[in-house]
Design an enzyme around this catalytic site. Structure first.
Site, PDB file in Angstrom:
ATOM      1  N   GLY A  84       5.941   4.623 -18.515  1.00 17.79           N
ATOM      2  CA  GLY A  84       6.598   3.565 -17.330  1.00 17.79           C
ATOM      3  C   GLY A  84       5.254   3.629 -15.656  1.00 17.79           C
ATOM      4  O   GLY A  84       5.311   2.286 -15.007  1.00 17.79           O
ATOM      5  N   LYS A 104      -5.908  -2.513  -2.201  1.00 19.52           N
ATOM      6  CA  LYS A 104      -4.847  -1.755  -1.150  1.00 19.52           C
ATOM      7  C   LYS A 104      -5.472  -1.150  -0.172  1.00 19.52           C
ATOM      8  O   LYS A 104      -5.473  -1.521   0.846  1.00 19.52           O
ATOM      9  CB  LYS A 104      -3.986  -1.031  -1.705  1.00 19.52           C
ATOM     10  CG  LYS A 104      -3.300  -0.680  -3.190  1.00 19.52           C
ATOM     11  CD  LYS A 104      -2.668   0.070  -3.783  1.00 19.52           C
ATOM     12  CE  LYS A 104      -1.094   0.175  -4.661  1.00 19.52           C
ATOM     13  NZ  LYS A 104      -1.209   0.796  -5.722  1.00 19.52           N
ATOM     14  N   VAL A 164       0.950  -1.277  -0.201  1.00 15.76           N
ATOM     15  CA  VAL A 164       0.412  -0.330   0.043  1.00 15.76           C
ATOM     16  C   VAL A 164       0.768   1.306  -0.298  1.00 15.76           C
ATOM     17  O   VAL A 164       1.789   1.434   1.115  1.00 15.76           O
ATOM     18  CB  VAL A 164      -0.707   0.095   1.238  1.00 15.76           C
ATOM     19  CG1 VAL A 164      -1.920   1.036   0.612  1.00 15.76           C
ATOM     20  CG2 VAL A 164      -1.627  -1.161   1.214  1.00 15.76           C
TER      21      VAL A 164
END
Lengths: 410, 410
Positions: B186, B204, B131
């Site tokens: 990216g 998460k 997370v």
């Protein structure tokens, strides 16, 4: 099941907050420590005042009575001033108590001695509450420092100053009016010198330096400036070009030397502190692996500060008696400096724009107020020669973004 | 002096970052752990690819070779997908290794089983890297939860979505163009579904829920919406009235029930997430003693994520094998809800303003786009009846500040 016996020195905002939180969160404390936490004694100044303290608690004005209690495990200090608090805490350590303090002035002056004495006596020292109230900055730094090499720490560490600067800008009020409003709201003392002249932030910065770098700069070498020179006119001029005044503590290390300052700085909207308003505090840590992390939250107040003390309470009970807290890497290096040493400045009260090739004139904000790029030496010389009123550094994106566009226009 | 032997599963961005950091910070690791940390093996997919890995490290495509190493203390998992990673980690635990994972999808699905198995085998589980990358949110929650009762957690947990929303607004680009730019930089995978449809943030959030509240809501009951419905036109309409779209994960507990959602929300400039831009992540924790704390920092990237893994490495070596990480207070209560259950919404694609006394029409932003105050049921009914395009919640100060001024003007 035995209990952990705590004495609280002082029953002001912080002391009372700690007392109440130990009562209200007794279940959680017992769960995490395996023992009940009990307040055995409270040290007060004035016996006449009414206080909501249980009858079985020793309430006294005499610290020696507290030291003579049959059992005493932790002393929480929430007074102000260096003395007699330092003496009290030394005696507490010698008696074998862990100590926890919220007193930045005392701790900045005597933290090292307290740590050494605590080590000799196999007890721990908690000081999370000395910096940034409820924001867990000390624990986070400790955590980061296990592996990261911290390069820079910046903080808005004085909620009073930040509140005043916010009030001045938002309500278009003078410094005096905003200070009064801080006092009315309980954010400033009757004598606000410690806050508005930057002493409070200075002490906190020295405590952070010890954590982040294992040492402090020479106190005399630290630039310390408060917010009293900032006028509403300057705030408005800055706002016009998207900048805000923030009172920023800054720490970095380069070539084994620690550089520190505590002063008003102008920041642009991309800076993480631009939006830190009112009594909020924020701390920004730049370290080599993780990069930049910002923590923001309540920097003061009864419960946030109490929370920091209670976290320390758990910490001192669970940790092995620590050496001077952490031993940071000696190899920490700083971010590359601006190669020519040039910074961006707002200069005000200038008679005229002066021809000087070492100064880059970026923008005229208003009559007599300019943004320039120059070395610190050059800006000081300019201010001296022209008898200008003052100057403030600008950090963040302003210089980078604006430079190309506006230079040609001047 | 014996060494701590580590295997790294996967040599993508995170795996390589962990490998490099163990080399570059070997001195610090030895100092804090009292032993040298050595990478004994790396699990890869493709043997042909060139990699900068020392010769004495076992580089293999076969996990069983790693399990057969004479000494193996910690397995760091930095792959993706639920399988075969879950199977690998179970085997590692059964062999007596501590495990550390950066894999949120696997961990959201199988974290509980891994914790139970780890407890049986007296080893620890590290998952800080699952997370918010380098932001120490798991450790901070653990720290806070020792005494504080957490009431609400909010987060910008998906850097890709936040980057795309920022690009769309700042560059006035379409979703598709901004996604491409995220891919070129990216920040997004070739198949971006996991990020832009909110699955990544959802996993998460479930991991955070387990830490903050000790349990998770039913996965089916969690509202999960990505950012693909947000158009540049909507972003501009929101900006006109000082609001920004942020993809926000939200967790709270009321009456023993956990409420969770992961969806686009409109926030005003006073909201702590308004200024969280680009690939940054932020987490905001509201707990009973300390109040609101915000942490902000790099949510992804080679070194920030590696830093989280390395912190876990220190954590699993130093901590006693933990039960399911923390046992939060069962008595946590939520902030008081809006008594009438009315919230503020931006509704778009409406044919006309409809007379309905249970809806408060606050402002018309542009043709067919309105700000209203209504219960969730009423806004859903309105959208259904009028065949409108959609609606988003607005949180923060907007309703409070604006309401009185503008209601009469409509």
């Amino acid at each position: 099941m035995s209990a952990i016996k705590v004495a609280i020195l002082g029953f002001g905002t912080v002391g009372e907050g700690v007392y109440r939180t130990i009562q209200s969160h007794s279940e959680e404390l017992t769960a995490v420590l395996g023992k009940k936490v009990e307040v055995a004694a409270v040290l007060i100044k004035n016996k006449q005042k009414e206080r909501a303290i249980n009858e079985d608690v020793l309430v006294t004005t005499d610290f020696s009575e507290i030291l003579e209690l049959p059992q005493l495990d932790i002393v929480v200090e929430a007074i102000v001033d260096k003395e007699p608090t330092f003496t009290f805490l030394k005696k507490a350590i010698e008696r074998g108590c862990h100590i926890i303090t919220a007193n930045k002035e005392m701790f900045a002056h005597h933290g090292k001695e307290l740590f050494e004495l605590a080590e000799e006596n196999h007890v721990s020292v908690g000081f999370e509450a000395t910096v940034a109230g409820g924001i867990p900055v000390i624990q986070t730094l400790r955590q980061l420092l296990k592996i990261n090499r911290v390069q820079q720490v910046q903080g808005i560490l004085n909620g009073t100053s930040n509140f005043i600067l916010t009030e001045m800008r938002v309500k278009k009020q003078s410094f005096a009016e905003s200070l009064l409003s801080a006092q009315v709201n309980g954010y400033a003392e009757a004598d606000p010198t410690n806050d508005v002249e930057g002493y409070d932030a200075f002490y906190k910065t020295m405590i952070l330096s010890r954590i982040a770098f294992g040492e402090e700069p020479n106190w005399q070498d630290v630039e310390r400036e408060g917010i009293t020179s900032i006028t509403i006119k300057l705030i408005e001029a800055a706002e016009k070009i998207g900048l805000r005044f923030k009172h920023i503590a800054s720490l970095s290390r380069a070539g084994g030397q620690i550089k520190a300052s505590v002063k008003p700085v102008l920041v642009g909207s991309e800076h993480p502190f631009y939006h830190v308003e009112g009594v909020e505090n924020a701390v920004n840590v730049f370290s080599d692996i993780v990069g930049r992390i910002t923590l923001q939250g309540p920097g003061a107040g009864m419960y946030p500060t109490a929370s920091a003390v209670i976290e320390d309470l758990v910490y001192v009970c669970q940790s092995k008696p620590a050496k001077s807290s952490v031993t940071p890497s000696p190899t920490a290096i700083s971010e590359p400096e601006n190669p020519q040493g040039k910074e961006t400045w707002l200069v005000y009260g200038l008679a005229k724009k002066q021809l000087n090739t070492s100064i880059l004139w970026i923008e005229q904000v208003s009559e007599g107020t300019f943004i320039i790029q120059a070395t610190k030496k050059d800006v000081e010389q300019l201010v001296r020669q022209q008898n200008a009123q003052g100057y403030y550094p600008i950090v963040g994106e302003y210089d980078v973004e604006m430079k190309d566009e506006v230079v040609t226009a001047l």
